[in-house]
Motif scaffolding. Structure first.
Motif, PDB file in Angstrom:
ATOM      1  N   VAL A   6      -8.950  -7.766  16.863  1.00 17.54           N
ATOM      2  CA  VAL A   6      -9.372  -6.861  15.802  1.00 17.54           C
ATOM      3  C   VAL A   6      -8.430  -6.944  14.604  1.00 17.54           C
ATOM      4  CG1 VAL A   6      -9.695  -4.437  15.198  1.00 17.54           C
ATOM      5  CG2 VAL A   6     -10.514  -5.283  17.394  1.00 17.54           C
ATOM      6  N   LEU A   7      -7.136  -6.869  14.849  1.00 13.82           N
ATOM      7  CA  LEU A   7      -6.169  -6.878  13.764  1.00 13.82           C
ATOM      8  C   LEU A   7      -5.797  -8.283  13.299  1.00 13.82           C
ATOM      9  CD1 LEU A   7      -3.750  -4.068  14.951  1.00 13.82           C
ATOM     10  CD2 LEU A   7      -5.533  -3.920  13.224  1.00 13.82           C
ATOM     11  N   GLY A   8      -5.967  -9.264  14.161  1.00 15.56           N
ATOM     12  CA  GLY A   8      -5.651 -10.632  13.804  1.00 15.56           C
ATOM     13  C   GLY A   8      -4.164 -10.882  13.627  1.00 15.56           C
ATOM     14  N   MET A   9      -3.325 -10.147  14.384  1.00 18.62           N
ATOM     15  CA  MET A   9      -1.887 -10.349  14.264  1.00 18.62           C
ATOM     16  C   MET A   9      -1.236 -10.346  15.632  1.00 18.62           C
ATOM     17  SD  MET A   9      -1.008  -6.712  12.592  1.00 18.62           S
ATOM     18  CE  MET A   9       0.473  -6.054  13.269  1.00 18.62           C
ATOM     19  N   GLU A  10      -0.084 -10.947  15.696  1.00 15.35           N
ATOM     20  CA  GLU A  10       0.660 -11.025  16.938  1.00 15.35           C
ATOM     21  C   GLU A  10       1.807 -10.017  16.936  1.00 15.35           C
ATOM     22  OE1 GLU A  10       1.906 -14.891  18.157  1.00 15.35           O
ATOM     23  OE2 GLU A  10       0.227 -15.816  17.123  1.00 15.35           O
ATOM     24  N   LEU A  11       2.245  -9.635  18.131  1.00 12.30           N
ATOM     25  CA  LEU A  11       3.349  -8.700  18.263  1.00 12.30           C
ATOM     26  C   LEU A  11       4.671  -9.366  17.878  1.00 12.30           C
ATOM     27  CD1 LEU A  11       3.999  -5.848  19.068  1.00 12.30           C
ATOM     28  CD2 LEU A  11       4.264  -6.594  21.409  1.00 12.30           C
ATOM     29  N   TYR A  12       4.847 -10.619  18.248  1.00 15.62           N
ATOM     30  CA  TYR A  12       6.038 -11.387  17.909  1.00 15.62           C
ATOM     31  C   TYR A  12       5.614 -12.677  17.207  1.00 15.62           C
ATOM     32  CZ  TYR A  12       8.398  -8.216  21.067  1.00 15.62           C
ATOM     33  OH  TYR A  12       8.875  -7.097  21.656  1.00 15.62           O
ATOM     34  N   LYS A  22       9.874 -11.708  13.263  1.00 18.83           N
ATOM     35  CA  LYS A  22      10.330 -10.333  13.463  1.00 18.83           C
ATOM     36  C   LYS A  22      11.847 -10.268  13.594  1.00 18.83           C
ATOM     37  CE  LYS A  22       9.591  -6.328  16.387  1.00 18.83           C
ATOM     38  NZ  LYS A  22       8.878  -5.804  17.543  1.00 18.83           N
ATOM     39  N   VAL A  23      12.426 -11.189  14.348  1.00 13.73           N
ATOM     40  CA  VAL A  23      13.882 -11.219  14.503  1.00 13.73           C
ATOM     41  C   VAL A  23      14.541 -11.528  13.164  1.00 13.73           C
ATOM     42  CG1 VAL A  23      15.801 -12.479  15.564  1.00 13.73           C
ATOM     43  CG2 VAL A  23      13.844 -11.808  16.939  1.00 13.73           C
ATOM     44  N   PHE A  24      13.968 -12.449  12.395  1.00 12.95           N
ATOM     45  CA  PHE A  24      14.545 -12.789  11.098  1.00 12.95           C
ATOM     46  C   PHE A  24      14.538 -11.592  10.160  1.00 12.95           C
ATOM     47  CE2 PHE A  24      14.013 -14.195   6.697  1.00 12.95           C
ATOM     48  CZ  PHE A  24      15.213 -14.868   6.525  1.00 12.95           C
ATOM     49  N   PHE A  29      17.876 -10.821   8.067  1.00  8.52           N
ATOM     50  CA  PHE A  29      17.720 -10.382   6.679  1.00  8.52           C
ATOM     51  C   PHE A  29      18.122  -8.922   6.499  1.00  8.52           C
ATOM     52  CE2 PHE A  29      15.173  -8.790   3.112  1.00  8.52           C
ATOM     53  CZ  PHE A  29      15.652  -9.621   2.120  1.00  8.52           C
ATOM     54  N   GLY A  30      17.625  -8.050   7.351  1.00 15.39           N
ATOM     55  CA  GLY A  30      17.887  -6.619   7.212  1.00 15.39           C
ATOM     56  C   GLY A  30      19.347  -6.250   7.382  1.00 15.39           C
ATOM     57  N   ALA A  75      22.063 -10.469  21.321  1.00 17.71           N
ATOM     58  CA  ALA A  75      21.200 -10.812  22.459  1.00 17.71           C
ATOM     59  C   ALA A  75      20.873  -9.563  23.277  1.00 17.71           C
ATOM     60  CB  ALA A  75      21.871 -11.858  23.335  1.00 17.71           C
ATOM     61  N   GLY A  76      21.840  -8.690  23.453  1.00 19.19           N
ATOM     62  CA  GLY A  76      21.588  -7.448  24.175  1.00 19.19           C
ATOM     63  C   GLY A  76      20.664  -6.522  23.408  1.00 19.19           C
ATOM     64  N   TYR A  77      20.823  -6.505  22.089  1.00 19.47           N
ATOM     65  CA  TYR A  77      19.974  -5.658  21.250  1.00 19.47           C
ATOM     66  C   TYR A  77      18.514  -6.051  21.379  1.00 19.47           C
ATOM     67  CZ  TYR A  77      17.628  -4.125  16.989  1.00 19.47           C
ATOM     68  OH  TYR A  77      16.728  -3.611  16.102  1.00 19.47           O
ATOM     69  N   LEU A  78      18.251  -7.342  21.411  1.00 25.28           N
ATOM     70  CA  LEU A  78      16.863  -7.812  21.480  1.00 25.28           C
ATOM     71  C   LEU A  78      16.208  -7.510  22.814  1.00 25.28           C
ATOM     72  CD1 LEU A  78      17.275 -11.194  19.612  1.00 25.28           C
ATOM     73  CD2 LEU A  78      16.308  -9.065  18.741  1.00 25.28           C
ATOM     74  N   ASN A  79      16.994  -7.163  23.821  1.00 24.11           N
ATOM     75  CA  ASN A  79      16.445  -6.816  25.132  1.00 24.11           C
ATOM     76  C   ASN A  79      16.410  -5.320  25.389  1.00 24.11           C
ATOM     77  OD1 ASN A  79      16.028  -9.509  25.863  1.00 24.11           O
ATOM     78  ND2 ASN A  79      18.150  -9.717  26.472  1.00 24.11           N
ATOM     79  N   THR A  80      16.776  -4.497  24.406  1.00 25.93           N
ATOM     80  CA  THR A  80      16.744  -3.049  24.617  1.00 25.93           C
ATOM     81  C   THR A  80      15.296  -2.563  24.709  1.00 25.93           C
ATOM     82  OG1 THR A  80      16.813  -2.640  22.229  1.00 25.93           O
ATOM     83  CG2 THR A  80      18.921  -2.637  23.413  1.00 25.93           C
ATOM     84  N   MET A  81      15.151  -1.382  25.265  1.00 30.28           N
ATOM     85  CA  MET A  81      13.821  -0.840  25.529  1.00 30.28           C
ATOM     86  C   MET A  81      13.006  -0.612  24.245  1.00 30.28           C
ATOM     87  SD  MET A  81      11.804  -0.187  27.793  1.00 30.28           S
ATOM     88  CE  MET A  81      11.069   0.867  28.958  1.00 30.28           C
ATOM     89  N   ASP A  82      13.634  -0.100  23.204  1.00 29.98           N
ATOM     90  CA  ASP A  82      12.877   0.183  22.000  1.00 29.98           C
ATOM     91  C   ASP A  82      12.390  -1.096  21.323  1.00 29.98           C
ATOM     92  OD1 ASP A  82      15.521  -0.372  21.409  1.00 29.98           O
ATOM     93  OD2 ASP A  82      15.533   0.846  19.588  1.00 29.98           O
ATOM     94  N   ILE A  83      13.162  -2.156  21.354  1.00 32.96           N
ATOM     95  CA  ILE A  83      12.727  -3.421  20.772  1.00 32.96           C
ATOM     96  C   ILE A  83      11.684  -4.079  21.667  1.00 32.96           C
ATOM     97  CG2 ILE A  83      13.478  -5.746  20.119  1.00 32.96           C
ATOM     98  CD1 ILE A  83      14.246  -3.531  18.159  1.00 32.96           C
ATOM     99  N   ALA A  84      11.898  -4.069  22.974  1.00 37.37           N
ATOM    100  CA  ALA A  84      10.930  -4.665  23.898  1.00 37.37           C
ATOM    101  C   ALA A  84       9.594  -3.934  23.826  1.00 37.37           C
ATOM    102  CB  ALA A  84      11.481  -4.646  25.315  1.00 37.37           C
ATOM    103  N   HIS A  85       9.645  -2.608  23.671  1.00 37.47           N
ATOM    104  CA  HIS A  85       8.410  -1.818  23.583  1.00 37.47           C
ATOM    105  C   HIS A  85       7.742  -1.980  22.226  1.00 37.47           C
ATOM    106  CE1 HIS A  85       5.586   1.367  24.378  1.00 37.47           C
ATOM    107  NE2 HIS A  85       5.960   1.986  23.273  1.00 37.47           N
ATOM    108  N   ASP A  86       8.543  -2.150  21.196  1.00 39.71           N
ATOM    109  CA  ASP A  86       8.034  -2.291  19.832  1.00 39.71           C
ATOM    110  C   ASP A  86       7.210  -3.541  19.730  1.00 39.71           C
ATOM    111  OD1 ASP A  86       7.783  -1.345  17.280  1.00 39.71           O
ATOM    112  OD2 ASP A  86       9.567  -2.368  16.551  1.00 39.71           O
TER     113      ASP A  86
END
Length: 86
Positions: A6-12, A22-24, A29-30, A75-86
Motif C-alpha cells: 500500500v505505501l510502497g516503502m520499506e522499513l529499512y 535509515k542508518v545514514f 548525518f544526524g 553497534a549496540g545502539y542499532l540493536n536496541t528495542m526502540d530502533i529494532a521496533h522502529d
C-alpha cells in the motif's frame, strides 16, 4: 506485508547490499550534524563576544561526549528495542 504494497516503502531501505539509508540519516548525518552545529555555535559566540560562556561550553562538551559515546557504541545502539521496533 500488506502495508508495504500500500505505501510502497520499506522499513529499512537500502541502496545496494551495504548502504542503509535509515542508518545514514539517523546515525551518520544526524549525529555528526549535531556535533558540528554545537562546535559552530561555540566558534560564533567566540567571534561575537571574544569569549565563550560557561553554559555554552558545558553544553557543547556534553553534546560531544554524547555523540562520541554514540559512535563508540553504535553497534549496540542499532540493536536496541526502540530502533529494532522502529
Amino acid at each position: 506485508m500488506l502495508w508495504k504494497m500500500v505505501l510502497g516503502m520499506e522499513l529499512y531501505p537500502r541502496i545496494g547490499k551495504s548502504f542503509d539509508i535509515k542508518v545514514f540519516t539517523n546515525c551518520r548525518f544526524g549525529m555528526m550534524s549535531w556535533a558540528v552545529l554545537a562546535v559552530t555555535y561555540c566558534i560564533k559566540q567566540y567571534e561575537a563576544n571574544a569569549k565563550v560562556s560557561d553554559s555554552v561550553l558545558v553544553n557543547t562538551t556534553l553534546m560531544l561526549v554524547c555523540v562520541t559515546k554514540f559512535f563508540w557504541w553504535e553497534a549496540g545502539y542499532l540493536n536496541t528495542m526502540d530502533i529494532a521496533h522502529d
